[in-house]
Enzyme design. Structure first.
Site, short mmCIF file in Angstrom:
data_model
loop_
_atom_site.label_atom_id
_atom_site.label_comp_id
_atom_site.label_asym_id
_atom_site.label_seq_id
_atom_site.Cartn_x
_atom_site.Cartn_y
_atom_site.Cartn_z
N VAL A 17 28.06 47.57 -1.27
CA VAL A 17 28.74 48.57 -2.08
C VAL A 17 29.04 48.00 -3.47
O VAL A 17 28.86 48.69 -4.48
CB VAL A 17 30.04 49.04 -1.37
N CYS A 149 31.48 56.89 4.76
CA CYS A 149 30.25 57.39 4.13
C CYS A 149 29.69 58.65 4.80
O CYS A 149 29.23 59.56 4.11
CB CYS A 149 29.20 56.28 4.10
N GLN A 176 22.52 57.23 11.06
CA GLN A 176 23.03 56.50 9.89
C GLN A 176 22.12 55.35 9.48
O GLN A 176 21.59 54.62 10.30
CB GLN A 176 24.45 56.00 10.20
N LYS A 206 36.69 57.53 12.97
CA LYS A 206 36.87 57.88 11.55
C LYS A 206 36.32 59.28 11.29
O LYS A 206 36.93 60.09 10.57
CB LYS A 206 36.14 56.88 10.64
N HIS A 243 22.52 58.86 5.12
CA HIS A 243 22.99 59.25 6.46
C HIS A 243 22.68 60.74 6.66
O HIS A 243 23.04 61.58 5.82
CB HIS A 243 24.49 59.05 6.58
N ASN A 328 24.48 57.13 1.40
CA ASN A 328 25.70 56.47 1.90
C ASN A 328 26.30 55.44 0.95
O ASN A 328 27.52 55.26 0.95
CB ASN A 328 25.45 55.83 3.27
N THR A 329 25.49 54.76 0.13
CA THR A 329 26.13 53.79 -0.78
C THR A 329 26.39 54.38 -2.17
O THR A 329 27.06 53.75 -2.98
CB THR A 329 25.32 52.48 -0.93
#
Ligand SMILES: NC(=O)c1ccc[n+]([C@@H]2O[C@H](COP(=O)([O-])OP(=O)(O)OC[C@H]3O[C@@H](n4cnc5c(N)ncnc54)[C@H](OP(=O)(O)O)[C@@H]3O)[C@@H](O)[C@H]2O)c1
Length: 350
Positions: A17, A149, A176, A206, A243, A328-329
């Site tokens: 990240v 994410c 993912q 989460k 993802h 996702n990032t």
């Protein structure tokens, strides 16, 4: 127009990240990376020496020459973006907020805090009101978090449905990407020719709780979560970035797939109104083709900041089902935090 750029620090700058932060902030119109911090394994080295740069764009020269510090040094920058490992993020971020910094975090540690916004600027910018209480507690600094994410993609896809029709229940299956586990992540011998039906660190939990805070309200000095049940089942797949999620939604007020598609496509928020530098013009791109979205084809839409939604269709068990995709990032991590930082600046909170 901002004449002099705002210096920012990156915590966990050497990680997956952290590297995205460096890449995405290279030509940012408001922010300039002035400080980089990581563990004592990296401290004292230049960023180029400390970090195994794994992105397809070149490492920006100015940042390559910065010397990495630990996270307990005095930082000059008020705004600190955090991509710290969750084993240390909780304490480090609290300490820095206590020293007056605005910490914009990717980590799970403070997301569910009773005075901490879990922010997606398109959905719940009003949750920033919680900062008044938080700043009283810390003496001035604060922590703002962005969601997990997968949750960012999921929450964006369902927010327009929840607002317009009300969600009664939701099931989601995620596929993912590898970069979601940081580097080196899952061993190649475990993931090639394979799907792993588990992601550690409480990933399913989460996904089952964070959307409820995001879609809830902040009123009378407290968060009130949305109250529908979510069931999540997660998988790690051999995709580098992006993802994918299959979501199944039961609605309070019934809607056709055409109506659902329309409200999803029309969805806009404060970042679009304010034209924030990282705001995608269309936060959700809707596909009507049978075979989209796909990570390799669609994750980079609007520089990775747009969520893609497709295959919105009627479902026999629930009311609707759909596919959502998020980088996702970028939109799921560093890009989301940068957009949060931009909203804080635009609202005069820096
Ligand atoms: N990857 C994603 O898609 C994604 C998405 C959303 C949120 N997140 C969250 O973002 C955070 C970072 O994830 P990542 O994938 O970038 O992980 P990562 O690649 O493992 O990077 C972790 C970073 O934390 C630093 N660090 C580790 N221990 C430390 C310590 N004791 N003191 C100071 N710094 C320390 C590392 O520095 P060294 O290099 O010096 O060890 C590195 O810079 C995690 O909380 C993760 O859950 C990740």
């Amino acid at each position: 127009m901002v004449e002099k750029k705002i210096p920012v620090g990156i915590l966990g700058a050497t990680g997956a990240v952290g590297q995205r932060f460096i890449e995405l902030l290279a030509d940012h119109p408001w922010f300039e990376v002035a400080e980089v911090a990581a563990s004592d394994r990296s401290a004292g080295k230049t960023y180029a020496q400390a970090c195994a740069w794994r992105l397809a764009t070149p490492l920006p020269k100015r940042v390559a020459e910065l010397v990495v510090t630990t996270t307990d040094v005095p930082f000059k920058s008020k705004l600190l973006f955090s991509g710290l490992d969750s084993s240390v993020a909780g304490e480090v971020e609290s300490a820095l907020a206590g020293k007056g910094h605005a910490v914009v975090s990717n980590s799970k540690n403070h997301r569910m805090g009773s005075d901490v916004p879990l922010l997606i600027p398109e959905i719940n910018p009003d949750h920033l009101d919680a900062l008044t209480a938080q700043r009283k507690r810390t003496g001035g600094g604060y922590i703002v978090t962005n969601p997990n994410c997968s949750v960012i993609g999921l929450a964006m896809a369902i927010a327009p449905l929840h607002r317009t029709f009300g969600i009664e229940s939701l099931a989601v299956v995620t596929l993912q990407a590898l970069s979601g586990a940081g580097y080196p992540g899952v061993p190649s011998m475990d993931i090639i020719d394979n799907v792993i039906p588990y992601i550690g660190g409480g990933e399913e939990e989460k996904i089952e709780i964070e959307p409820l805070k995001i879609l809830g309200t902040f009123e009378g000095g407290a968060f009130k979560n949305a109250s529908f049940p979510i069931s999540a089942s997660v998988h790690r797949v051999a995709v580098s970035d992006g993802h994918t999620m299959a979501a199944f939604v039961r609605l309070k007020r019934k809607a056709s797939s055409e109506e659902a598609l329309r409200v999803i496509a029309e969805f806009r928020g404060e970042p679009q109104e304010r034209k924030l530098p990282f705001a995608p013009a269309r936060p959700i791109h809707v596909f009507t083709e049978d075979n989209r979205p796909q990570p390799r084809l669609d994750r980079d839409l609007e520089r990775g900041m747009a969520v893609s939604v497709g295959r919105v269709r009627a479902d026999k068990l629930f009311d609707l089902k759909l596919e959502a995709l998020v980088h996702n990032t970028i939109r799921g991590a560093a890009g989301a935090a940068i957009l949060n930082g931009e909203l804080l600046h635009a609202r005069g909170l820096l």
